[in-house]
Write a protein that holds these residues in place. Structure first.
Motif, PDB file in Angstrom:
ATOM      1  N   PRO A 191      12.584  56.023  33.015  1.00 43.64           N
ATOM      2  CA  PRO A 191      13.568  55.279  32.208  1.00 43.64           C
ATOM      3  C   PRO A 191      13.820  55.958  30.863  1.00 43.64           C
ATOM      4  CG  PRO A 191      11.508  54.036  32.417  1.00 43.64           C
ATOM      5  CD  PRO A 191      11.369  55.295  33.222  1.00 43.64           C
ATOM      6  N   LEU A 192      14.978  55.741  30.354  1.00 47.01           N
ATOM      7  CA  LEU A 192      15.401  56.244  29.047  1.00 47.01           C
ATOM      8  C   LEU A 192      15.994  55.072  28.288  1.00 47.01           C
ATOM      9  CD1 LEU A 192      16.312  58.361  26.918  1.00 47.01           C
ATOM     10  CD2 LEU A 192      18.331  58.731  28.345  1.00 47.01           C
ATOM     11  N   ARG A 197      13.389  62.941  31.003  1.00 46.19           N
ATOM     12  CA  ARG A 197      12.790  63.110  32.337  1.00 46.19           C
ATOM     13  C   ARG A 197      11.480  63.883  32.266  1.00 46.19           C
ATOM     14  NH1 ARG A 197      18.057  62.662  33.883  1.00 46.19           N
ATOM     15  NH2 ARG A 197      18.749  64.787  33.570  1.00 46.19           N
ATOM     16  N   LYS A 198      11.399  64.845  31.380  1.00 44.08           N
ATOM     17  CA  LYS A 198      10.189  65.653  31.236  1.00 44.08           C
ATOM     18  C   LYS A 198       9.037  64.845  30.636  1.00 44.08           C
ATOM     19  CE  LYS A 198      12.745  69.957  30.701  1.00 44.08           C
ATOM     20  NZ  LYS A 198      13.116  71.032  29.787  1.00 44.08           N
ATOM     21  N   LEU A 199       9.359  63.783  29.911  1.00 45.42           N
ATOM     22  CA  LEU A 199       8.335  62.968  29.250  1.00 45.42           C
ATOM     23  C   LEU A 199       7.923  61.748  30.059  1.00 45.42           C
ATOM     24  CD1 LEU A 199       9.820  62.945  25.638  1.00 45.42           C
ATOM     25  CD2 LEU A 199       7.803  64.192  26.413  1.00 45.42           C
ATOM     26  N   ALA A 200       8.531  61.548  31.192  1.00 44.32           N
ATOM     27  CA  ALA A 200       8.323  60.320  31.960  1.00 44.32           C
ATOM     28  C   ALA A 200       6.848  60.069  32.264  1.00 44.32           C
ATOM     29  CB  ALA A 200       9.114  60.384  33.253  1.00 44.32           C
ATOM     30  N   SER A 201       6.351  58.933  31.780  1.00 44.66           N
ATOM     31  CA  SER A 201       5.000  58.473  32.078  1.00 44.66           C
ATOM     32  C   SER A 201       4.882  57.019  31.626  1.00 44.66           C
ATOM     33  CB  SER A 201       3.952  59.333  31.368  1.00 44.66           C
ATOM     34  OG  SER A 201       3.718  58.888  30.059  1.00 44.66           O
ATOM     35  N   PRO A 202       3.930  56.271  32.185  1.00 45.41           N
ATOM     36  CA  PRO A 202       3.756  54.879  31.767  1.00 45.41           C
ATOM     37  C   PRO A 202       3.336  54.733  30.302  1.00 45.41           C
ATOM     38  CG  PRO A 202       2.642  55.283  33.851  1.00 45.41           C
ATOM     39  CD  PRO A 202       3.083  56.620  33.323  1.00 45.41           C
ATOM     40  N   ALA A 203       2.843  55.803  29.696  1.00 46.32           N
ATOM     41  CA  ALA A 203       2.368  55.738  28.315  1.00 46.32           C
ATOM     42  C   ALA A 203       3.422  56.176  27.307  1.00 46.32           C
ATOM     43  CB  ALA A 203       1.129  56.604  28.156  1.00 46.32           C
ATOM     44  N   ILE A 253       7.659  55.932  26.044  1.00 44.97           N
ATOM     45  CA  ILE A 253       9.020  55.407  26.130  1.00 44.97           C
ATOM     46  C   ILE A 253       9.942  56.408  25.437  1.00 44.97           C
ATOM     47  CG2 ILE A 253      10.625  53.578  25.479  1.00 44.97           C
ATOM     48  CD1 ILE A 253       8.231  51.676  25.345  1.00 44.97           C
ATOM     49  N   PRO A 254      10.710  57.190  26.209  1.00 40.86           N
ATOM     50  CA  PRO A 254      11.676  58.084  25.581  1.00 40.86           C
ATOM     51  C   PRO A 254      12.853  57.268  25.051  1.00 40.86           C
ATOM     52  CG  PRO A 254      11.416  58.604  27.930  1.00 40.86           C
ATOM     53  CD  PRO A 254      10.649  57.364  27.642  1.00 40.86           C
ATOM     54  N   CYS A 255      13.267  57.556  23.838  1.00 39.91           N
ATOM     55  CA  CYS A 255      14.349  56.808  23.200  1.00 39.91           C
ATOM     56  C   CYS A 255      15.372  57.772  22.615  1.00 39.91           C
ATOM     57  CB  CYS A 255      13.783  55.906  22.105  1.00 39.91           C
ATOM     58  SG  CYS A 255      15.037  54.912  21.266  1.00 39.91           S
ATOM     59  N   LEU A 256      16.614  57.598  23.026  1.00 47.02           N
ATOM     60  CA  LEU A 256      17.716  58.384  22.516  1.00 47.02           C
ATOM     61  C   LEU A 256      18.509  57.492  21.567  1.00 47.02           C
ATOM     62  CD1 LEU A 256      19.916  60.729  24.632  1.00 47.02           C
ATOM     63  CD2 LEU A 256      20.904  59.309  22.857  1.00 47.02           C
ATOM     64  N   GLU A 257      18.586  57.897  20.322  1.00 46.94           N
ATOM     65  CA  GLU A 257      19.328  57.095  19.340  1.00 46.94           C
ATOM     66  C   GLU A 257      20.802  57.446  19.409  1.00 46.94           C
ATOM     67  OE1 GLU A 257      17.637  55.853  15.760  1.00 46.94           O
ATOM     68  OE2 GLU A 257      15.740  56.865  16.110  1.00 46.94           O
ATOM     69  N   ALA A 258      21.653  56.448  19.271  1.00 43.74           N
ATOM     70  CA  ALA A 258      23.098  56.647  19.295  1.00 43.74           C
ATOM     71  C   ALA A 258      23.710  55.846  18.163  1.00 43.74           C
ATOM     72  CB  ALA A 258      23.668  56.195  20.640  1.00 43.74           C
ATOM     73  N   GLY A 259      24.761  56.360  17.588  1.00 42.54           N
ATOM     74  CA  GLY A 259      25.414  55.656  16.491  1.00 42.54           C
ATOM     75  C   GLY A 259      24.667  55.849  15.191  1.00 42.54           C
TER      76      GLY A 259
END
Length: 92
Positions: free
Chosen positions: A1-2, A33-39, A41-47
């Motif tokens: 998830p992202l 996708r490269k960071l995907a793990s249960p530990a 949460i990848p977060c992309l900021e927008a705006g």
């Protein structure tokens, strides 16, 4: 998830809920996708709306603007084929 959202808000919520998870700022869905793990949460900021100090459960124009920006970014990523789908929290 992202997550398309605010790193600072996610960090605050994770702390308040005593979650043992790291929030990591990413610039692309590929990086997420490269960071995907249960530990993690990848977060992309927008705006550019600063929502870090917006209280939870309070109507605030900054939060409304941020929600719009996040949804537009997620839609753009989906239309470009960078993500498979979009799930949102309730929008007010």
């Amino acid at each position: 998830p992202l997550v398309i959202g605010s790193v600072r808000v996610l960090e605050r919520i994770a702390h308040e809920l005593s979650l043992r998870v790291g929030v990591v700022s990413v610039k692309t869905s590929e990086e997420a996708r490269k960071l995907a793990s249960p530990a993690c949460i990848p977060c992309l900021e927008a705006g550019d709306a600063d929502v870090a100090d917006v209280p939870q459960g309070v109507v605030d124009a900054r939060a409304g603007r941020a929600s719009y920006d996040y949804l537009i970014k997620a839609t753009d990523l989906a239309l470009a084929g960078d993500v498979d789908g979009i799930v949102t929290l309730p929008l007010h």
